[in-house]
Each structure stands twice: as C-alpha cells, then as structure tokens.
Design an enzyme around this catalytic site. Structure first.
Site, PDB file in Angstrom:
ATOM      1  N   HIS A 167      -1.153  15.230 -26.748  1.00  0.00           N
ATOM      2  CA  HIS A 167      -1.180  13.854 -26.272  1.00  0.00           C
ATOM      3  C   HIS A 167      -2.434  13.094 -26.673  1.00  0.00           C
ATOM      4  O   HIS A 167      -2.385  11.869 -26.803  1.00  0.00           O
ATOM      5  CB  HIS A 167      -1.033  13.826 -24.747  1.00  0.00           C
ATOM      6  CG  HIS A 167       0.347  14.147 -24.265  1.00  0.00           C
ATOM      7  ND1 HIS A 167       0.999  15.311 -24.587  1.00  0.00           N
ATOM      8  CD2 HIS A 167       1.201  13.454 -23.459  1.00  0.00           C
ATOM      9  CE1 HIS A 167       2.196  15.320 -24.011  1.00  0.00           C
ATOM     10  NE2 HIS A 167       2.337  14.217 -23.326  1.00  0.00           N
ATOM     11  N   HIS A 227       6.805   7.523 -27.610  1.00  0.00           N
ATOM     12  CA  HIS A 227       5.821   8.447 -27.051  1.00  0.00           C
ATOM     13  C   HIS A 227       6.042   9.870 -27.569  1.00  0.00           C
ATOM     14  O   HIS A 227       5.095  10.546 -27.995  1.00  0.00           O
ATOM     15  CB  HIS A 227       5.884   8.421 -25.524  1.00  0.00           C
ATOM     16  CG  HIS A 227       5.028   9.445 -24.859  1.00  0.00           C
ATOM     17  ND1 HIS A 227       3.646   9.451 -24.951  1.00  0.00           N
ATOM     18  CD2 HIS A 227       5.347  10.518 -24.098  1.00  0.00           C
ATOM     19  CE1 HIS A 227       3.160  10.477 -24.278  1.00  0.00           C
ATOM     20  NE2 HIS A 227       4.169  11.144 -23.753  1.00  0.00           N
ATOM     21  N   ARG A 273       0.811  -1.223   0.000  1.00  0.00           N
ATOM     22  CA  ARG A 273       0.000   0.000   0.000  1.00  0.00           C
ATOM     23  C   ARG A 273       0.847   1.277   0.000  1.00  0.00           C
ATOM     24  O   ARG A 273       0.361   2.348   0.360  1.00  0.00           O
ATOM     25  CB  ARG A 273      -0.993   0.011   1.160  1.00  0.00           C
ATOM     26  CG  ARG A 273      -1.998  -1.130   1.110  1.00  0.00           C
ATOM     27  CD  ARG A 273      -3.086  -0.955   2.151  1.00  0.00           C
ATOM     28  NE  ARG A 273      -4.068  -2.027   2.061  1.00  0.00           N
ATOM     29  CZ  ARG A 273      -4.001  -3.160   2.763  1.00  0.00           C
ATOM     30  NH1 ARG A 273      -3.009  -3.350   3.602  1.00  0.00           N
ATOM     31  NH2 ARG A 273      -4.936  -4.082   2.623  1.00  0.00           N
ATOM     32  N   LYS A 276       6.356  22.723 -15.260  1.00  0.00           N
ATOM     33  CA  LYS A 276       5.561  21.594 -14.772  1.00  0.00           C
ATOM     34  C   LYS A 276       5.339  21.707 -13.267  1.00  0.00           C
ATOM     35  O   LYS A 276       4.245  21.406 -12.760  1.00  0.00           O
ATOM     36  CB  LYS A 276       6.224  20.264 -15.119  1.00  0.00           C
ATOM     37  CG  LYS A 276       5.339  19.082 -14.739  1.00  0.00           C
ATOM     38  CD  LYS A 276       5.666  17.817 -15.470  1.00  0.00           C
ATOM     39  CE  LYS A 276       4.606  16.753 -15.206  1.00  0.00           C
ATOM     40  NZ  LYS A 276       4.885  15.485 -15.907  1.00  0.00           N
ATOM     41  N   HIS A 304      -1.471   9.776 -28.182  1.00  0.00           N
ATOM     42  CA  HIS A 304      -1.802   8.501 -27.547  1.00  0.00           C
ATOM     43  C   HIS A 304      -2.602   7.610 -28.492  1.00  0.00           C
ATOM     44  O   HIS A 304      -2.441   6.382 -28.483  1.00  0.00           O
ATOM     45  CB  HIS A 304      -2.601   8.731 -26.266  1.00  0.00           C
ATOM     46  CG  HIS A 304      -1.772   9.221 -25.119  1.00  0.00           C
ATOM     47  ND1 HIS A 304      -2.319   9.645 -23.934  1.00  0.00           N
ATOM     48  CD2 HIS A 304      -0.430   9.352 -24.968  1.00  0.00           C
ATOM     49  CE1 HIS A 304      -1.350  10.009 -23.106  1.00  0.00           C
ATOM     50  NE2 HIS A 304      -0.201   9.852 -23.717  1.00  0.00           N
ATOM     51  N   GLU A 307       8.535  16.864 -25.654  1.00  0.00           N
ATOM     52  CA  GLU A 307       8.004  17.308 -24.370  1.00  0.00           C
ATOM     53  C   GLU A 307       8.588  18.645 -23.947  1.00  0.00           C
ATOM     54  O   GLU A 307       7.942  19.416 -23.229  1.00  0.00           O
ATOM     55  CB  GLU A 307       8.241  16.245 -23.294  1.00  0.00           C
ATOM     56  CG  GLU A 307       7.516  14.925 -23.534  1.00  0.00           C
ATOM     57  CD  GLU A 307       6.021  14.991 -23.235  1.00  0.00           C
ATOM     58  OE1 GLU A 307       5.506  16.087 -22.966  1.00  0.00           O
ATOM     59  OE2 GLU A 307       5.364  13.924 -23.273  1.00  0.00           O
ATOM     60  N   ARG A 313      -3.849  21.080 -14.808  1.00  0.00           N
ATOM     61  CA  ARG A 313      -2.782  20.143 -15.179  1.00  0.00           C
ATOM     62  C   ARG A 313      -3.021  19.499 -16.537  1.00  0.00           C
ATOM     63  O   ARG A 313      -2.065  19.060 -17.200  1.00  0.00           O
ATOM     64  CB  ARG A 313      -2.620  19.070 -14.093  1.00  0.00           C
ATOM     65  CG  ARG A 313      -1.450  18.129 -14.375  1.00  0.00           C
ATOM     66  CD  ARG A 313      -1.083  17.262 -13.194  1.00  0.00           C
ATOM     67  NE  ARG A 313       0.008  16.367 -13.542  1.00  0.00           N
ATOM     68  CZ  ARG A 313       0.686  15.623 -12.670  1.00  0.00           C
ATOM     69  NH1 ARG A 313       0.390  15.679 -11.388  1.00  0.00           N
ATOM     70  NH2 ARG A 313       1.658  14.839 -13.071  1.00  0.00           N
ATOM     71  N   ASN A 367      -0.982  17.977 -21.353  1.00  0.00           N
ATOM     72  CA  ASN A 367      -1.239  16.936 -22.348  1.00  0.00           C
ATOM     73  C   ASN A 367      -1.422  17.496 -23.756  1.00  0.00           C
ATOM     74  O   ASN A 367      -2.019  16.832 -24.616  1.00  0.00           O
ATOM     75  CB  ASN A 367      -2.472  16.126 -21.945  1.00  0.00           C
ATOM     76  CG  ASN A 367      -2.221  15.281 -20.719  1.00  0.00           C
ATOM     77  OD1 ASN A 367      -1.266  14.516 -20.664  1.00  0.00           O
ATOM     78  ND2 ASN A 367      -3.062  15.439 -19.713  1.00  0.00           N
ATOM     79  N   LYS A 420       2.690  11.141 -11.641  1.00  0.00           N
ATOM     80  CA  LYS A 420       1.822  10.257 -12.415  1.00  0.00           C
ATOM     81  C   LYS A 420       2.539   8.929 -12.627  1.00  0.00           C
ATOM     82  O   LYS A 420       3.666   8.899 -13.131  1.00  0.00           O
ATOM     83  CB  LYS A 420       1.494  10.870 -13.780  1.00  0.00           C
ATOM     84  CG  LYS A 420       0.380  11.882 -13.771  1.00  0.00           C
ATOM     85  CD  LYS A 420       0.054  12.251 -15.216  1.00  0.00           C
ATOM     86  CE  LYS A 420      -1.125  13.167 -15.320  1.00  0.00           C
ATOM     87  NZ  LYS A 420      -1.440  13.478 -16.726  1.00  0.00           N
ATOM     88  N   GLU A 461      -4.880  16.552 -11.632  1.00  0.00           N
ATOM     89  CA  GLU A 461      -5.418  16.817 -12.968  1.00  0.00           C
ATOM     90  C   GLU A 461      -6.930  17.013 -12.962  1.00  0.00           C
ATOM     91  O   GLU A 461      -7.664  16.437 -13.764  1.00  0.00           O
ATOM     92  CB  GLU A 461      -5.030  15.692 -13.941  1.00  0.00           C
ATOM     93  CG  GLU A 461      -5.117  16.111 -15.394  1.00  0.00           C
ATOM     94  CD  GLU A 461      -4.498  15.097 -16.338  1.00  0.00           C
ATOM     95  OE1 GLU A 461      -3.281  15.191 -16.553  1.00  0.00           O
ATOM     96  OE2 GLU A 461      -5.224  14.228 -16.851  1.00  0.00           O
TER      97      GLU A 461
END
Length: 364
Positions: free
Chosen positions: A252, A269, A125, A231, A256, A189, A245, A249, A147, A241
């Site tokens: 993206h 990517h 956990r 960032k 993606h 990026e 935030r 992206n 993330k 997000e």
C-alpha cells in the site's frame, strides 16, 4: 452447483465486536437484518452505479424494521471520496431531521463504505452503521475492521476515524455484476493475505484463481472467508494500527503513492496495491529477506490476476515525497511492510537509495 451456505466470521472486540456474514441471497433475506437497533429512520448510502442495482432490494429488506428509509446516491469513483461527498450525507441527514439513533447502511464498494463509516462516526458524534459491501475488494478488506476515511489531495485516507460497524453482510451475488477490472482490483487484496500471514492460502489462490475468475461461488466464498479470518485475527489484536495491523498495508505504501501521484481514480486502489506488492516484494529481496524466486512467484500471480506490475513514471523524487506523507511514516522516515519469510511480514525502514533501485526497476 448449489450456492455455499451462510458462513460467519467474528471480529472479537468485546462489546464492539460484530459478525461478517458471507453467502448468497443476503439482500433478499430480511433475517440477516434482524437484531439491529430500532430507529425511526434507516439511510442507505450508495452510489450512482450500485444504487440502481441493489438499493431497492435492500430497502425492501429493511421495511419491516424502519418506518422511514432514505436512499442517497453519491457520485461514483475514488475521485469523489472527499469533503463534498461527505457533506452530501450530512446535508441529507440534517435536512431530514435524522436523530442519533438513525442507522446508516453503506451499500457499495470501498469508497462508499469508507465515507459512510466516517459520516456515521461524525454525525451527532456517532451513529450506528452497517456495511453491505458489493465489491470483492470491500468484502475482503475495506468493510472489515473499522477504518473510515476520506482522501486529501496530499494523501489517501488521511482524514478519518476508527469506527466499527454493527455488522458486515457480504452477498456473493453482488459480485455477478462486478466488472472484470473491479474483480481484479479485489483480487489484489485477497492475494495480499498470503505473503503477510498464510503461505498456504497463497498456494490455494494460485490453484483456484481460474475458478475465482469464473465467479464460482464456492471459490469466492472461501477466498472471502479466509481473507476475513486473517483480517479479523489481526484487527482483534491491534484495532488502531499501533503495530501488527500495519502488515495489512503490504504493497500500500507504493500503491497509495501511485494513486495520489496520478490523481485519485486513474488507477483503482487494487491496481495500485497489486503493483505495490511487486515493488514491496522486490524491496524485501534487496534487504536480504526473501529470494528472487519468491518475488517471481508473487509477480506471476499478480499478472494472472490481471493487475499491473509496473508503476507509472512519476519520478523517484515524487514517489519518495508522496510516501513520506504515508500514515506509517514516522519523523519523515518511510516505513514499509516487507516480507520476512513466506507468510510472515514486518514493518521496516529502508534506505532511500534502495527504494530508488526498486523504483528504477519497476516504474516508468
């Protein structure tokens, strides 16, 4: 030329805040690892490409702090950012009897960082972890902000958690062994931060791109530091997000879809993001937000960064299907990061008909 001095960017998240340290020789400096939690075991998670280059150097830095140091090499590539690789980490930790004080060190690019972070968030956990990114893309983006995720065949990064590292150590020297293709992927990026938050930074990239390609450490250090500053500013305001935030992206949603549609690993990517930024900029123009000159400016820079500007011929229906699985979609409505003005971005829906026009112009 003397290497740039150590630079630090702080992520302000209260008692979960941490520093990003940027400089040369960090993997040979035990001082950079001081102040981390004491534990019986440190586990270095890396991959079959990065491990032989840097794992023993990192282990040597950690020997004075951790009595036992384990090194686990995962298979390399986006195609292995999956349950099987995640379970390899769990198998190793459980097999060695690692407890909840064990510290994980993610040594590698974005795939290693994301999957190690998710393992850290999940094992018992939650156990502490440190990001040691070795690619430009990871140093400016994926290692920062907490993330963590693995991919699913139906969508990229769809299974994961928000889980912050204790520290990020970006050693500029690791970029010396990076391939040109991986460097270009990272540049996507870096470039992204200009249109969404800092038009002056976009101008700096245009002026200094040749120095970055020459792997000039001073230019790389500034590109990484400014990217991380932007960032950090965004993440400190919207860690999970819920709003702001999402602008990180930019490009993206299209990118993606390209990655998932081709099969993970066919395009890097950053290659998907580079092409996706061209598509997103054109979408912004078609929505009446920016002019063609700005689209052309961004496209020229992406070409100079040796990134693709035309997507594969997946078919508009397939693109739309994949984009509706995107995490930013709501109620089946695709929401795109668009450029409202140079240096300012927002989330907007767009009619399918307009998206199809973009795809007709930039894919196939």
């Amino acid at each position: 030329m003397n290497p740039p001095s150590l630079q630090t960017v702080s992520i302000d998240l209260g008692d979960r805040g941490y520093d990003i340290r940027i400089g040369s020789g960090l993997l040979d400096g035990p001082a950079q690892f001081e102040g981390l939690p004491k534990a019986a075991t440190a586990a270095i998670v890396t991959n079959s490409v990065v491990g032989p280059l840097y794992a023993q150097r990192l282990a040597a830095c950690l020997k004075g702090v951790y009595p036992s140091i384990r090194i686990l090499e995962l298979p390399d590539g986006e195609a292995h950012k999956d349950w099987a690789s995640l379970n390899l980490i769990f198998d190793d930790l459980l097999g060695a009897g690692c407890d909840r004080k064990t510290v994980l060190f993610a040594l590698g690019g974005g795939v290693v960082g994301d999957i190690t972070g998710f393992a850290a968030a999940s094992y018992m956990r939650g156990i502490p972890f440190v990001q040691v990114p070795t690619t430009l893309l990871a140093q400016v983006d994926s290692s920062v902000g907490g993330k963590t995720a693995i991919n699913h065949p139906l969508g990229k990064n769809m299974i994961g958690a928000f889980y912050q590292p204790l520290r990020v150590l970006a050693d500029l020297d690791t970029l010396d062994t990076l391939s040109d293709r991986e460097l270009a992927a990272g540049l996507a990026e870096v470039i992204k931060y200009g249109p969404i938050a800092d038009d002056a930074f976009l101008g700096w990239i245009e002026t200094n791109l040749d120095a970055i390609w020459a792997r000039d450490k001073t230019a790389l250090a500034y590109a990484i530091k400014r990217s991380c500053e932007i960032k950090a500013w965004v993440v400190s305001q919207d860690e999970r997000e819920n709003g702001l935030r999402a602008i990180l992206n930019f490009g993206h949603t299209f990118g993606h879809a390209i990655e998932a549609g081709l099969g993970y690993g066919e395009w890097l990517h950053g290659e998907g993001v580079g092409c996706g930024m061209v598509m997103a900029a054109d979408l912004s123009r078609r929505l009446g937000l920016i002019d063609q000159a700005y689209v052309d400016r961004l496209t020229r820079l992406i070409v100079r960064a040796r990134l693709p500007v035309r997507g594969p011929a997946l078919g508009a229906d397939r693109y739309l299907e994949l984009m509706r699985v995107d995490k930013k979609a709501e109620g089946g409505e695709i929401r795109f990061v668009v450029i409202e003005a140079p240096g300012r971005a927002a989330m907007r829906p767009a009619p399918d008909a307009v998206v199809r026009e973009v795809l007709a112009a930039h894919a196939g």
